[in-house]
Design a protein around this motif. Structure first.
Motif, short mmCIF file in Angstrom:
data_model
loop_
_atom_site.label_atom_id
_atom_site.label_comp_id
_atom_site.label_asym_id
_atom_site.label_seq_id
_atom_site.Cartn_x
_atom_site.Cartn_y
_atom_site.Cartn_z
N VAL A 14 0.86 -1.18 0.00
CA VAL A 14 0.00 0.00 0.00
C VAL A 14 0.90 1.23 0.00
O VAL A 14 1.57 1.53 0.98
CB VAL A 14 -0.94 0.02 1.22
N GLY A 15 0.92 1.94 -1.14
CA GLY A 15 1.75 3.13 -1.25
C GLY A 15 2.82 2.98 -2.31
O GLY A 15 3.62 2.04 -2.27
N GLY A 16 2.83 3.90 -3.27
CA GLY A 16 3.77 3.86 -4.38
C GLY A 16 4.89 4.87 -4.25
O GLY A 16 5.34 5.43 -5.25
N GLY A 17 5.35 5.10 -3.01
CA GLY A 17 6.53 5.91 -2.80
C GLY A 17 7.79 5.08 -2.94
O GLY A 17 7.76 3.92 -3.40
N LEU A 18 8.92 5.63 -2.51
CA LEU A 18 10.20 4.96 -2.74
C LEU A 18 10.29 3.62 -2.04
O LEU A 18 10.76 2.63 -2.62
CB LEU A 18 11.34 5.89 -2.31
N ASP A 33 4.97 -12.58 -6.56
CA ASP A 33 3.75 -11.88 -6.97
C ASP A 33 3.50 -10.69 -6.07
O ASP A 33 3.39 -10.83 -4.85
CB ASP A 33 2.57 -12.85 -6.92
N VAL A 34 3.39 -9.50 -6.65
CA VAL A 34 3.19 -8.29 -5.85
C VAL A 34 2.32 -7.30 -6.61
O VAL A 34 2.42 -7.17 -7.84
CB VAL A 34 4.54 -7.63 -5.47
N THR A 35 1.45 -6.63 -5.86
CA THR A 35 0.63 -5.55 -6.41
C THR A 35 0.79 -4.33 -5.52
O THR A 35 0.74 -4.44 -4.29
CB THR A 35 -0.86 -5.95 -6.45
N VAL A 36 0.99 -3.17 -6.14
CA VAL A 36 1.13 -1.91 -5.40
C VAL A 36 -0.15 -1.11 -5.58
O VAL A 36 -0.59 -0.86 -6.70
CB VAL A 36 2.33 -1.09 -5.91
N PHE A 37 -0.74 -0.70 -4.46
CA PHE A 37 -1.96 0.12 -4.47
C PHE A 37 -1.58 1.55 -4.13
O PHE A 37 -1.08 1.83 -3.02
CB PHE A 37 -2.98 -0.43 -3.46
N GLU A 38 -1.81 2.48 -5.05
CA GLU A 38 -1.42 3.87 -4.88
C GLU A 38 -2.63 4.78 -5.07
O GLU A 38 -3.32 4.69 -6.08
CB GLU A 38 -0.31 4.24 -5.87
N GLN A 39 -2.86 5.66 -4.11
CA GLN A 39 -4.04 6.52 -4.18
C GLN A 39 -3.93 7.62 -5.21
O GLN A 39 -4.94 8.13 -5.70
CB GLN A 39 -4.32 7.13 -2.81
N GLU A 40 -2.72 8.03 -5.58
CA GLU A 40 -2.58 9.06 -6.61
C GLU A 40 -3.13 8.54 -7.94
O GLU A 40 -3.01 7.35 -8.24
CB GLU A 40 -1.11 9.46 -6.77
N ASP A 118 9.77 2.60 -13.83
CA ASP A 118 10.12 2.06 -15.14
C ASP A 118 10.63 0.63 -15.06
O ASP A 118 10.57 -0.11 -16.06
CB ASP A 118 11.19 2.95 -15.80
N ALA A 119 11.15 0.24 -13.89
CA ALA A 119 11.73 -1.09 -13.73
C ALA A 119 10.69 -2.15 -13.37
O ALA A 119 11.01 -3.34 -13.39
CB ALA A 119 12.82 -1.05 -12.67
N LEU A 120 9.47 -1.75 -13.04
CA LEU A 120 8.43 -2.71 -12.65
C LEU A 120 7.67 -3.24 -13.86
O LEU A 120 7.59 -2.59 -14.90
CB LEU A 120 7.45 -2.04 -11.68
N LYS A 121 7.10 -4.41 -13.71
CA LYS A 121 6.26 -4.98 -14.77
C LYS A 121 5.03 -4.10 -14.98
O LYS A 121 4.56 -3.45 -14.05
CB LYS A 121 5.82 -6.39 -14.38
N PRO A 122 4.49 -4.06 -16.19
CA PRO A 122 3.28 -3.28 -16.46
C PRO A 122 2.16 -3.68 -15.51
O PRO A 122 1.98 -4.85 -15.18
CB PRO A 122 2.94 -3.63 -17.91
N ASP A 123 1.42 -2.68 -15.07
CA ASP A 123 0.23 -2.86 -14.22
C ASP A 123 0.56 -3.34 -12.81
O ASP A 123 -0.34 -3.74 -12.07
CB ASP A 123 -0.78 -3.81 -14.85
N THR A 124 1.84 -3.31 -12.42
CA THR A 124 2.17 -3.62 -11.02
C THR A 124 1.52 -2.62 -10.09
O THR A 124 0.99 -2.98 -9.03
CB THR A 124 3.70 -3.60 -10.81
N ASP A 141 -1.84 -12.40 1.23
CA ASP A 141 -1.20 -13.11 2.34
C ASP A 141 -0.32 -12.20 3.18
O ASP A 141 -0.08 -12.49 4.35
CB ASP A 141 -0.35 -14.26 1.78
N LEU A 142 0.14 -11.11 2.60
CA LEU A 142 0.91 -10.11 3.35
C LEU A 142 0.56 -8.73 2.81
O LEU A 142 0.52 -8.52 1.60
CB LEU A 142 2.42 -10.34 3.17
N VAL A 143 0.28 -7.80 3.72
CA VAL A 143 0.04 -6.40 3.37
C VAL A 143 1.17 -5.57 3.95
O VAL A 143 1.41 -5.59 5.18
CB VAL A 143 -1.31 -5.91 3.91
N VAL A 144 1.87 -4.87 3.09
CA VAL A 144 2.99 -4.01 3.49
C VAL A 144 2.53 -2.56 3.46
O VAL A 144 2.14 -2.05 2.41
CB VAL A 144 4.20 -4.20 2.55
N GLY A 145 2.58 -1.90 4.59
CA GLY A 145 2.22 -0.49 4.66
C GLY A 145 3.40 0.38 4.28
O GLY A 145 4.36 0.52 5.03
N ALA A 146 3.32 0.94 3.07
CA ALA A 146 4.32 1.89 2.59
C ALA A 146 3.63 3.21 2.29
O ALA A 146 4.01 3.94 1.39
CB ALA A 146 5.01 1.35 1.34
#
Length: 347
Positions: A14-18, A33-40, A118-124, A141-146
């Motif tokens: 959760v969060g697409g910062g650094l 397998d990872v998905t990033v959820f970004e509110q922007e 730019d280094a991540l897979k499309p739609d990550t 299975d795991l939620v990372v607060g970023a």
């Protein structure tokens, strides 16, 4: 969940910062397998802030782990390491640390974030997908607060909230400073300039392409001011900084555009928590501190260390425990040092 193996795990960040992007990059490097959820709403949804100095023992280590070190070096500005302290009454240079000192080259935050995107897979990254509660991500299975200072994930782990530090930054900027304001440009130099007096200070920091960000630092709450009224803020600062040298006062008299109110918040020191399976934190979500040059470095290191643990430890839970066993003591010690540094800067 505690026995979940790394090969089976679905991980949400959760969060697409650094910190979040660094974690995602290393996870993908290991085939996870990872998905990033970004509110922007998009990568260009807002300005990403100023320039960052990447430390050799933290940020640069993370960039090497992520496989992006060479790209970072091509974008970085070694000359930006220059650091000056000026007398607030005379603008005389009291200290001038050349760029050839420690290996901490500068890079614009937006450029660094772009490297990871730019280094991540499309739609990550799922743009425009902020969350209000970790319950929304129960399929993972795991939620990372970023998710930064006001983290929604943190609320499910510790309940701790940032508190006002007693210091407020007021931000403004200059464009094409070498061309339009050569005297101010010469005063600042190639990197960062600082002048301080009782209960107040002024920073000026070079970014790329002739852009400079200036931060006026004041003790006390400034929320009574109308920051939409540029002329009023300029008049207020002119009065508040009476007696300071005119070249330093020019940093907020001849600036481009308006002013941004940035009250400085930090998490209580120490900020620790009891391990909770399926949840953890990186970056400001874990250890929000005053912006004195370490936050981005720690966020990158957090993200890459967590991802490395997830890729190498037998289970998800063991990986998170191993990560937290290193990260929490480190962040507690750094937070103490940053708190002391802010007290020294703004006595």
């Amino acid at each position: 969940m505690e026995g979940m193996t790394k090969n089976e795990a679905r991980i949400a960040i959760v969060g697409g910062g650094l910190g979040g992007l660094a974690c995602a990059r290393v996870l993908q490097n290991h085939g996870m397998d990872v998905t990033v959820f970004e509110q922007e709403p998009s990568p260009d949804g807002r300005s990403q802030g100023g320039t960052l100095d990447m430390h050799s023992d933290t940020g640069q280590v993370a960039l090497r782990t992520a496989g992006l070190y060479d790209e970072f070096r091509r974008l970085s500005r070694p000359e930006g390491q220059q650091w000056r302290l000026l007398d607030h009454r005379t603008a005389a240079v009291l200290t001038d640390v050349p760029a050839e000192g420690e290996d901490r080259p500068e890079i614009d935050r937006g450029d660094l974030r772009g490297l990871f995107l730019d280094a991540l897979k499309p739609d990550t990254v799922q743009w425009g997908r902020g969350i209000e509660s970790v319950a929304e991500l129960d399929a993972f299975d795991l939620v990372v607060g970023a998710d930064g200072a006001w983290s929604k994930v943190r609320a499910a782990i510790t309940g701790a909230k940032p508190v006002y530090s007693g210091v407020t930054f007021i931000e403004t900027h200059f464009d094409r400073i070498d061309e339009r304001h050569p005297m101010i440009a010469a005063m600042i130099g190639n990197g960062t300039m600082l002048a301080k007096g009782p209960r107040k200070a002024v920073f000026a920091q070079r970014n790329s392409n002739g852009h400079v960000r200036t931060y006026v630092a004041l003790r006390g709450d400034q929320s009574h001011l109308d920051f939409a009224d540029t002329a009023a803020i300029r008049a207020y600062l002119s009065e508040t900084y009476e007696g300071w040298h005119e070249n330093l006062r020019a940093l907020f008299i001849h600036n481009d555009g308006g002013f941004i109110h940035r009250p400085i918040h930090a998490l209580p020191v120490p900020h620790v928590w009891q391990h909770k399976p399926g949840l953890t934190l990186v970056g400001d979500a874990a250890h929000l501190m005053a912006p004195l040059g370490v936050g981005a470095n720690l966020a990158l290191l957090d993200g890459t260390e967590l991802a490395t643990a997830l890729a190498t430890e037998p289970t998800i839970d063991e990986a998170v425990r191993a990560y937290e066993a290193v990260m929490l003591p480190r962040s507690v010690q750094t937070a103490k040092e940053v708190h002391e540094g802010l007290e020294t800067l703004m006595p």
